[in-house]
Motif scaffolding. Structure first.
Motif, PDB file in Angstrom:
ATOM      1  N   ILE A  72      61.441  80.613  31.024  1.00 14.89           N
ATOM      2  CA  ILE A  72      62.364  80.251  32.100  1.00 14.89           C
ATOM      3  C   ILE A  72      62.102  78.830  32.579  1.00 14.89           C
ATOM      4  CG2 ILE A  72      62.980  80.737  34.506  1.00 14.89           C
ATOM      5  CD1 ILE A  72      62.513  83.713  33.880  1.00 14.89           C
ATOM      6  N   ALA A  73      60.827  78.485  32.716  1.00 18.66           N
ATOM      7  CA  ALA A  73      60.469  77.123  33.135  1.00 18.66           C
ATOM      8  C   ALA A  73      60.983  76.098  32.123  1.00 18.66           C
ATOM      9  CB  ALA A  73      58.957  77.007  33.286  1.00 18.66           C
ATOM     10  N   LEU A  74      60.911  76.441  30.838  1.00 19.16           N
ATOM     11  CA  LEU A  74      61.393  75.545  29.794  1.00 19.16           C
ATOM     12  C   LEU A  74      62.901  75.341  29.909  1.00 19.16           C
ATOM     13  CD1 LEU A  74      60.571  73.941  27.268  1.00 19.16           C
ATOM     14  CD2 LEU A  74      61.028  75.995  25.917  1.00 19.16           C
ATOM     15  N   PHE A  75      63.620  76.426  30.153  1.00 17.90           N
ATOM     16  CA  PHE A  75      65.070  76.337  30.299  1.00 17.90           C
ATOM     17  C   PHE A  75      65.462  75.481  31.503  1.00 17.90           C
ATOM     18  CE2 PHE A  75      65.939  79.679  27.223  1.00 17.90           C
ATOM     19  CZ  PHE A  75      67.208  79.343  26.798  1.00 17.90           C
ATOM     20  N   ILE A  76      64.735  75.646  32.608  1.00 19.34           N
ATOM     21  CA  ILE A  76      65.101  74.964  33.844  1.00 19.34           C
ATOM     22  C   ILE A  76      64.721  73.491  33.817  1.00 19.34           C
ATOM     23  CG2 ILE A  76      64.658  74.858  36.335  1.00 19.34           C
ATOM     24  CD1 ILE A  76      64.383  77.872  36.344  1.00 19.34           C
ATOM     25  N   PHE A  77      63.494  73.208  33.388  1.00 18.17           N
ATOM     26  CA  PHE A  77      62.976  71.840  33.521  1.00 18.17           C
ATOM     27  C   PHE A  77      63.176  70.971  32.279  1.00 18.17           C
ATOM     28  CE2 PHE A  77      60.473  74.358  36.588  1.00 18.17           C
ATOM     29  CZ  PHE A  77      60.801  73.654  37.737  1.00 18.17           C
ATOM     30  N   ALA A  78      63.632  71.565  31.184  1.00 21.71           N
ATOM     31  CA  ALA A  78      63.908  70.759  29.996  1.00 21.71           C
ATOM     32  C   ALA A  78      65.108  69.854  30.251  1.00 21.71           C
ATOM     33  CB  ALA A  78      64.188  71.669  28.805  1.00 21.71           C
ATOM     34  N   SER A  79      65.222  68.803  29.470  1.00 16.54           N
ATOM     35  CA  SER A  79      66.372  67.916  29.597  1.00 16.54           C
ATOM     36  C   SER A  79      67.643  68.681  29.237  1.00 16.54           C
ATOM     37  CB  SER A  79      66.211  66.706  28.677  1.00 16.54           C
ATOM     38  OG  SER A  79      66.196  67.121  27.324  1.00 16.54           O
ATOM     39  N   TYR A  80      68.783  68.122  29.615  1.00 13.16           N
ATOM     40  CA  TYR A  80      70.046  68.822  29.360  1.00 13.16           C
ATOM     41  C   TYR A  80      70.274  69.028  27.866  1.00 13.16           C
ATOM     42  CZ  TYR A  80      75.024  69.816  29.083  1.00 13.16           C
ATOM     43  OH  TYR A  80      76.239  70.388  28.799  1.00 13.16           O
ATOM     44  N   SER A  81      69.989  68.013  27.067  1.00 13.40           N
ATOM     45  CA  SER A  81      70.172  68.131  25.617  1.00 13.40           C
ATOM     46  C   SER A  81      69.254  69.200  25.025  1.00 13.40           C
ATOM     47  CB  SER A  81      69.923  66.780  24.935  1.00 13.40           C
ATOM     48  OG  SER A  81      68.627  66.298  25.234  1.00 13.40           O
ATOM     49  N   SER A  82      68.024  69.267  25.536  1.00 17.44           N
ATOM     50  CA  SER A  82      67.085  70.292  25.062  1.00 17.44           C
ATOM     51  C   SER A  82      67.536  71.679  25.477  1.00 17.44           C
ATOM     52  CB  SER A  82      65.683  70.020  25.606  1.00 17.44           C
ATOM     53  OG  SER A  82      65.191  68.775  25.150  1.00 17.44           O
ATOM     54  N   SER A  83      68.075  71.779  26.689  1.00 15.96           N
ATOM     55  CA  SER A  83      68.560  73.080  27.169  1.00 15.96           C
ATOM     56  C   SER A  83      69.750  73.551  26.344  1.00 15.96           C
ATOM     57  CB  SER A  83      68.930  73.009  28.648  1.00 15.96           C
ATOM     58  OG  SER A  83      70.030  72.147  28.861  1.00 15.96           O
ATOM     59  N   LEU A  84      70.567  72.626  25.858  1.00 11.79           N
ATOM     60  CA  LEU A  84      71.687  72.993  24.990  1.00 11.79           C
ATOM     61  C   LEU A  84      71.187  73.606  23.688  1.00 11.79           C
ATOM     62  CD1 LEU A  84      74.309  70.100  25.287  1.00 11.79           C
ATOM     63  CD2 LEU A  84      74.504  72.441  26.128  1.00 11.79           C
ATOM     64  N   ILE A  85      70.150  73.007  23.131  1.00 10.25           N
ATOM     65  CA  ILE A  85      69.559  73.534  21.892  1.00 10.25           C
ATOM     66  C   ILE A  85      68.999  74.936  22.127  1.00 10.25           C
ATOM     67  CG2 ILE A  85      67.705  73.220  20.200  1.00 10.25           C
ATOM     68  CD1 ILE A  85      68.014  70.199  20.620  1.00 10.25           C
ATOM     69  N   LEU A  86      68.324  75.121  23.269  1.00  7.82           N
ATOM     70  CA  LEU A  86      67.775  76.439  23.611  1.00  7.82           C
ATOM     71  C   LEU A  86      68.893  77.459  23.791  1.00  7.82           C
ATOM     72  CD1 LEU A  86      65.018  75.337  26.153  1.00  7.82           C
ATOM     73  CD2 LEU A  86      64.649  76.282  23.868  1.00  7.82           C
ATOM     74  N   CYS A  87      69.986  77.045  24.417  1.00  9.43           N
ATOM     75  CA  CYS A  87      71.125  77.953  24.609  1.00  9.43           C
ATOM     76  C   CYS A  87      71.702  78.387  23.269  1.00  9.43           C
ATOM     77  CB  CYS A  87      72.207  77.266  25.449  1.00  9.43           C
ATOM     78  SG  CYS A  87      71.829  77.153  27.214  1.00  9.43           S
ATOM     79  N   CYS A  88      71.796  77.449  22.325  1.00  9.72           N
ATOM     80  CA  CYS A  88      72.300  77.777  20.986  1.00  9.72           C
ATOM     81  C   CYS A  88      71.388  78.778  20.279  1.00  9.72           C
ATOM     82  CB  CYS A  88      72.425  76.509  20.143  1.00  9.72           C
ATOM     83  SG  CYS A  88      73.740  75.396  20.678  1.00  9.72           S
ATOM     84  N   ILE A  89      70.082  78.579  20.429  1.00  4.50           N
ATOM     85  CA  ILE A  89      69.115  79.485  19.805  1.00  4.50           C
ATOM     86  C   ILE A  89      69.237  80.895  20.398  1.00  4.50           C
ATOM     87  CG2 ILE A  89      66.652  80.004  19.540  1.00  4.50           C
ATOM     88  CD1 ILE A  89      66.170  76.965  19.450  1.00  4.50           C
ATOM     89  N   VAL A  90      69.346  80.954  21.716  1.00  2.00           N
ATOM     90  CA  VAL A  90      69.466  82.251  22.390  1.00  2.00           C
ATOM     91  C   VAL A  90      70.750  82.958  21.968  1.00  2.00           C
ATOM     92  CG1 VAL A  90      69.838  83.351  24.638  1.00  2.00           C
ATOM     93  CG2 VAL A  90      68.026  81.662  24.369  1.00  2.00           C
ATOM     94  N   TYR A  91      71.850  82.207  21.883  1.00  3.11           N
ATOM     95  CA  TYR A  91      73.114  82.830  21.467  1.00  3.11           C
ATOM     96  C   TYR A  91      73.016  83.386  20.057  1.00  3.11           C
ATOM     97  CZ  TYR A  91      77.904  83.596  20.093  1.00  3.11           C
ATOM     98  OH  TYR A  91      79.058  84.180  19.625  1.00  3.11           O
TER      99      TYR A  91
END
Length: 246
Positions: free
Chosen positions: A41-60
């Motif tokens: 959760i900390a990674l999702f919140i505090f990561a940069s926007y571009s990094s959070s997009l990559i994480l969102c793609c992985i989760v999907y």
């Protein structure tokens, strides 16, 4: 006859003892598994926007894999699988929107409120039991859990609000648009409950207990993120509608 009653009472006592032990074991498993989510959760919140997009793609992709895996075992209800995949995609896109437009504080609010709704529902439901909330969809959910989720999520929001009131522009966004923040929190909580029930309906209709087994005590990724998908959609829709009204 007396002997039979004694034997029955002993057996009943043993069954209750085993049930209590299993409940405690399940609770501890869920707690230990939940600790894994803290750095994620900390990674999702505090990561940069571009990094959070990559994480969102992985989760999907992980959620989509779970849906496809279930469909392989139970090929019926094709339209339901398509709808599930579409809702997951919409939820992930909505979370990405919230991360971009509401920032760290907005996503923190979203995750905090959603998680404590689930935690409160589980703790109060297990502790007090009582009448079922929606037995035809999810026989384990109770009204005690429903109100417990509302109580705990409101309490967590109050703490969050007091801690971050002067941080960022997330809360000023609501005040500027004359939206009662308390009412909106209740809407978010209701969306979390609906998301949980929607996934329960999906699983009950398909015929599975969990969407996966990657998280001990919780099931799959979709089992854990069902509520967050719906709350993300609600928050993103609020932001889009507010921008459109400017």
């Amino acid at each position: 006859m007396v002997c039979n009653n004694i034997v029955y009472k002993k057996e009943s006592s043993m069954v209750q003892s085993v049930s209590v032990k299993n409940s405690k074991k399940e609770f501890m498993t869920r707690v230990m598994s939940s600790l894994i989510f803290i750095p994620i959760i900390a990674l999702f919140i505090f990561a940069s926007y571009s990094s959070s997009l990559i994480l969102c793609c992985i989760v999907y992709m992980m959620m989509l894999y779970e849906i496809v895996a279930v469909r392989t075992q139970f090929p019926e209800h094709k339209k339901l699988y398509i709808l599930g995949a579409a809702v997951c995609l919409l939820g992930v896109i909505s979370f990405a929107y919230c991360r971009k437009h509401f920032g760290i504080i907005g996503c923190g609010f979203l995750i905090c409120t959603t998680c404590f709704t689930d935690i409160g529902a589980y703790l109060f439901g297990k502790t007090f039991g009582g009448p079922k909330l929606c037995p035809k969809i999810s026989p384990n959910k109770t009204w005690a859990g429903f109100w417990g989720g509302i109580f705990l999520s409101n309490f967590s929001f109050y703490c969050f609000y007091r801690a971050f009131l002067k941080s960022g522009s997330f809360f000023s966004f609501f005040s500027e648009h004359d939206l009662n923040i308390f009412v909106f929190v209740q809407i978010i909580i209701l969306a979390a409950v609906i998301g949980d029930l929607a996934e329960s309906y999906f699983k009950r209709k398909v015929g599975v207990k969990d969407m996966g087994s990657i998280i001990p005590g919780h099931g799959g990724i979709l089992d854990r993120l069902d509520s967050l998908l719906f709350t993300s959609i609600v928050l993103a829709a609020t932001g889009i509608l507010s921008e459109a009204s400017w």
